[in-house]
Design a protein around this motif. Structure first.
Motif, PDB file in Angstrom:
ATOM      1  N   SER A   1       0.816  -1.214   0.000  1.00 23.40           N
ATOM      2  CA  SER A   1       0.000   0.000   0.000  1.00 23.40           C
ATOM      3  C   SER A   1       0.849   1.265   0.000  1.00 23.40           C
ATOM      4  O   SER A   1       0.387   2.317  -0.436  1.00 23.40           O
ATOM      5  CB  SER A   1      -0.940  -0.002   1.206  1.00 23.40           C
ATOM      6  OG  SER A   1      -1.815  -1.110   1.151  1.00 23.40           O
ATOM      7  N   ILE A   2       2.082   1.175   0.483  1.00 27.28           N
ATOM      8  CA  ILE A   2       2.992   2.317   0.375  1.00 27.28           C
ATOM      9  C   ILE A   2       3.244   2.626  -1.101  1.00 27.28           C
ATOM     10  O   ILE A   2       3.251   3.783  -1.532  1.00 27.28           O
ATOM     11  CB  ILE A   2       4.327   2.028   1.096  1.00 27.28           C
ATOM     12  CG1 ILE A   2       4.105   1.962   2.612  1.00 27.28           C
ATOM     13  CG2 ILE A   2       5.370   3.093   0.758  1.00 27.28           C
ATOM     14  CD1 ILE A   2       5.338   1.607   3.412  1.00 27.28           C
ATOM     15  N   VAL A   3       3.416   1.576  -1.888  1.00 27.20           N
ATOM     16  CA  VAL A   3       3.588   1.744  -3.337  1.00 27.20           C
ATOM     17  C   VAL A   3       2.303   2.290  -3.961  1.00 27.20           C
ATOM     18  O   VAL A   3       2.336   3.114  -4.866  1.00 27.20           O
ATOM     19  CB  VAL A   3       3.985   0.405  -3.998  1.00 27.20           C
ATOM     20  CG1 VAL A   3       4.178   0.584  -5.495  1.00 27.20           C
ATOM     21  CG2 VAL A   3       5.252  -0.152  -3.366  1.00 27.20           C
ATOM     22  N   VAL A   4       1.151   1.819  -3.450  1.00 25.74           N
ATOM     23  CA  VAL A   4      -0.142   2.323  -3.927  1.00 25.74           C
ATOM     24  C   VAL A   4      -0.251   3.822  -3.658  1.00 25.74           C
ATOM     25  O   VAL A   4      -0.720   4.591  -4.496  1.00 25.74           O
ATOM     26  CB  VAL A   4      -1.313   1.575  -3.245  1.00 25.74           C
ATOM     27  CG1 VAL A   4      -2.649   2.224  -3.616  1.00 25.74           C
ATOM     28  CG2 VAL A   4      -1.316   0.110  -3.669  1.00 25.74           C
ATOM     29  N   GLY A   5       0.203   4.246  -2.464  1.00 26.05           N
ATOM     30  CA  GLY A   5       0.205   5.668  -2.126  1.00 26.05           C
ATOM     31  C   GLY A   5       1.100   6.459  -3.054  1.00 26.05           C
ATOM     32  O   GLY A   5       0.772   7.590  -3.440  1.00 26.05           O
ATOM     33  N   MET A   6       2.231   5.884  -3.425  1.00 29.36           N
ATOM     34  CA  MET A   6       3.117   6.532  -4.390  1.00 29.36           C
ATOM     35  C   MET A   6       2.397   6.720  -5.718  1.00 29.36           C
ATOM     36  O   MET A   6       2.494   7.770  -6.358  1.00 29.36           O
ATOM     37  CB  MET A   6       4.380   5.696  -4.606  1.00 29.36           C
ATOM     38  CG  MET A   6       5.352   6.295  -5.617  1.00 29.36           C
ATOM     39  SD  MET A   6       6.689   5.157  -6.055  1.00 29.36           S
ATOM     40  CE  MET A   6       5.799   3.972  -7.060  1.00 29.36           C
TER      41      MET A   6
ATOM     42  N   SER B   1      -5.460   2.947  -7.523  1.00 29.33           N
ATOM     43  CA  SER B   1      -6.410   1.837  -7.652  1.00 29.33           C
ATOM     44  C   SER B   1      -5.940   0.818  -8.682  1.00 29.33           C
ATOM     45  O   SER B   1      -6.222  -0.377  -8.563  1.00 29.33           O
ATOM     46  CB  SER B   1      -7.800   2.361  -8.022  1.00 29.33           C
ATOM     47  OG  SER B   1      -7.750   3.231  -9.126  1.00 29.33           O
ATOM     48  N   ILE B   2      -5.195   1.273  -9.696  1.00 31.28           N
ATOM     49  CA  ILE B   2      -4.630   0.349 -10.676  1.00 31.28           C
ATOM     50  C   ILE B   2      -3.600  -0.553 -10.006  1.00 31.28           C
ATOM     51  O   ILE B   2      -3.534  -1.764 -10.268  1.00 31.28           O
ATOM     52  CB  ILE B   2      -3.983   1.120 -11.847  1.00 31.28           C
ATOM     53  CG1 ILE B   2      -5.069   1.730 -12.729  1.00 31.28           C
ATOM     54  CG2 ILE B   2      -3.085   0.213 -12.686  1.00 31.28           C
ATOM     55  CD1 ILE B   2      -4.552   2.646 -13.795  1.00 31.28           C
ATOM     56  N   LEU B   3      -2.794   0.028  -9.119  1.00 26.84           N
ATOM     57  CA  LEU B   3      -1.802  -0.768  -8.394  1.00 26.84           C
ATOM     58  C   LEU B   3      -2.468  -1.762  -7.456  1.00 26.84           C
ATOM     59  O   LEU B   3      -1.952  -2.858  -7.229  1.00 26.84           O
ATOM     60  CB  LEU B   3      -0.862   0.165  -7.618  1.00 26.84           C
ATOM     61  CG  LEU B   3       0.071   1.010  -8.485  1.00 26.84           C
ATOM     62  CD1 LEU B   3       0.848   2.010  -7.637  1.00 26.84           C
ATOM     63  CD2 LEU B   3       1.038   0.129  -9.271  1.00 26.84           C
TER      64      LEU B   3
ATOM     65  N   VAL C   1       1.187   6.708   4.281  1.00 33.16           N
ATOM     66  CA  VAL C   1       2.654   6.792   4.346  1.00 33.16           C
ATOM     67  C   VAL C   1       3.240   7.022   2.952  1.00 33.16           C
ATOM     68  O   VAL C   1       4.146   7.848   2.770  1.00 33.16           O
ATOM     69  CB  VAL C   1       3.244   5.499   4.958  1.00 33.16           C
ATOM     70  CG1 VAL C   1       4.767   5.481   4.816  1.00 33.16           C
ATOM     71  CG2 VAL C   1       2.848   5.389   6.427  1.00 33.16           C
ATOM     72  N   GLY C   2       2.710   6.308   1.954  1.00 34.61           N
ATOM     73  CA  GLY C   2       3.189   6.469   0.584  1.00 34.61           C
ATOM     74  C   GLY C   2       2.969   7.867   0.047  1.00 34.61           C
ATOM     75  O   GLY C   2       3.855   8.448  -0.606  1.00 34.61           O
ATOM     76  N   VAL C   3       1.795   8.427   0.329  1.00 36.51           N
ATOM     77  CA  VAL C   3       1.489   9.791  -0.121  1.00 36.51           C
ATOM     78  C   VAL C   3       2.419  10.801   0.537  1.00 36.51           C
ATOM     79  O   VAL C   3       2.962  11.693  -0.116  1.00 36.51           O
ATOM     80  CB  VAL C   3       0.012  10.148   0.182  1.00 36.51           C
ATOM     81  CG1 VAL C   3      -0.240  11.634  -0.040  1.00 36.51           C
ATOM     82  CG2 VAL C   3      -0.925   9.323  -0.686  1.00 36.51           C
ATOM     83  N   ILE C   4       2.628  10.648   1.858  1.00 33.55           N
ATOM     84  CA  ILE C   4       3.489  11.585   2.599  1.00 33.55           C
ATOM     85  C   ILE C   4       4.942  11.478   2.150  1.00 33.55           C
ATOM     86  O   ILE C   4       5.622  12.486   1.941  1.00 33.55           O
ATOM     87  CB  ILE C   4       3.385  11.324   4.118  1.00 33.55           C
ATOM     88  CG1 ILE C   4       1.967  11.661   4.604  1.00 33.55           C
ATOM     89  CG2 ILE C   4       4.416  12.139   4.881  1.00 33.55           C
ATOM     90  CD1 ILE C   4       1.713  11.279   6.046  1.00 33.55           C
TER      91      ILE C   4
ATOM     92  N   ILE D   1      10.396  -1.796 -13.469  1.00 34.06           N
ATOM     93  CA  ILE D   1       9.966  -1.673 -12.074  1.00 34.06           C
ATOM     94  C   ILE D   1       8.530  -2.152 -11.908  1.00 34.06           C
ATOM     95  O   ILE D   1       8.233  -3.030 -11.090  1.00 34.06           O
ATOM     96  CB  ILE D   1      10.101  -0.216 -11.584  1.00 34.06           C
ATOM     97  CG1 ILE D   1      11.570   0.184 -11.494  1.00 34.06           C
ATOM     98  CG2 ILE D   1       9.431  -0.054 -10.211  1.00 34.06           C
ATOM     99  CD1 ILE D   1      11.784   1.641 -11.136  1.00 34.06           C
ATOM    100  N   SER D   2       7.598  -1.565 -12.686  1.00 36.68           N
ATOM    101  CA  SER D   2       6.177  -1.887 -12.506  1.00 36.68           C
ATOM    102  C   SER D   2       5.840  -3.301 -12.989  1.00 36.68           C
ATOM    103  O   SER D   2       4.979  -3.968 -12.419  1.00 36.68           O
ATOM    104  CB  SER D   2       5.298  -0.859 -13.226  1.00 36.68           C
ATOM    105  OG  SER D   2       5.624  -0.773 -14.594  1.00 36.68           O
TER     106      SER D   2
END
Length: 270
Positions: free
Chosen positions: A7-12, A22-24, A61-64, A257-258
């Motif tokens: 979810s940290i990656v999702v936030g990114m 949402s795609i992630l 956390v990902g967004v921040i 990466i993705s």
């Protein structure tokens, strides 16, 4: 913990232009579980809350962590950053596409047509948003309510370009000014409306995925593909023509990466 780190990656992805959080979630195999838990949060509150909590915390956390980083990179290294973003998006296509296939990894012509139609509608919508804004002729409070509703729907729907929709509805400037002003009272109000919107729309998506799984994912995949060209700016096109090899390396780097995110999920499932 695994869902937290995912979810940290999702936030990114949520703060990365052209890449949807949402795609992630789809790529990490979490999307339907998240939609199901949100839509049934009151039926089995403790179980759904325990599942959603690490995901919500990871996204925050990902967004921040990445919000300021992404902003810095776009301001100082726009072309290189956008090329990496393009690669990140292109690399997610195989994993997202697999979610539209049936258990035999086959696709009927019906679902292929759905993807093409969704793609064309998405292209028309994005193009229209750049040409003309519809505008919303409603009151001050009603605008913030409508903004919250639109934000909630776009946040939870993979492949839907929230910026394009807000621009078309004449709400993008309001959204940006709200963030810039940091008016906490108004932000909290919009957040509450967006949360209610997410809850109600998740019920619709949950029903569609259960009853028409492959058709629903085909529609979302078509919309997702239609937003890909929007990541490339005029500056990027000019730079790619001058330094095609160097910038192609950045695109390939993003793809690797993705794409490997998707491979990790497959390994975990096995």
């Amino acid at each position: 913990m695994l869902n937290f780190f995912k979810s940290i990656v999702v936030g990114m992805g949520a703060v990365t232009p052209g890449l949807s959080g949402s795609i992630l979630l789809v790529i990490f195999g979490l999307y339907h579980s998240v939609i199901f838990s949100i839509s049934n949060i009151f039926k089995s509150f403790k179980k759904n809350f325990v599942f959603l909590l690490p995901i919500i915390l990871g996204i925050v956390v990902g967004v921040i962590l990445f919000g300021k980083v992404v902003n810095f990179l776009l301001l100082n290294y726009e072309v290189k950053t956008r090329c990496i973003f393009l690669g990140l998006i292109l690399g997610t296509i195989p994993s997202f596409y697999k979610s539209t296939l049936n258990t035999n990894n086959k696709k009927s012509k019906k679902y292929l047509k759905i993807e093409v139609v969704s793609f064309l509608i998405g292209v028309i919508f994005v193009t229209f948003s750049r040409i003309k804004s519809i505008g919303i002729s409603i009151g001050y409070i009603q605008k913030y309510i409508f903004l919250g509703i639109v934000l909630g729907i776009t946040y939870i729907t993979p492949g839907v370009d929230g910026a394009a929709i807000l621009s078309t509805l004449g709400l993008y400037e309001l959204y940006i000014s709200l963030i810039a002003s940091l008016d906490l009272k108004v932000l909290f109000f919009v957040l509450i409306i967006a949360t209610i919107s997410i809850y109600l729309f998740s019920k619709i998506l949950n029903y569609l995925i259960i009853k028409h799984k492959y058709g629903t994912y085909s529609v979302l995949f078509g919309f997702f593909c239609s937003t890909i060209p929007s990541i490339i700016s005029k500056n990027c096109i000019e730079a790619i023509l001058v330094k095609p090899v160097l910038l192609l390396c950045y695109i390939v780097f993003g793809i690797l990466i993705s794409y490997n995110f998707g491979k990790i999920v497959v390994i975990k499932k096995k």
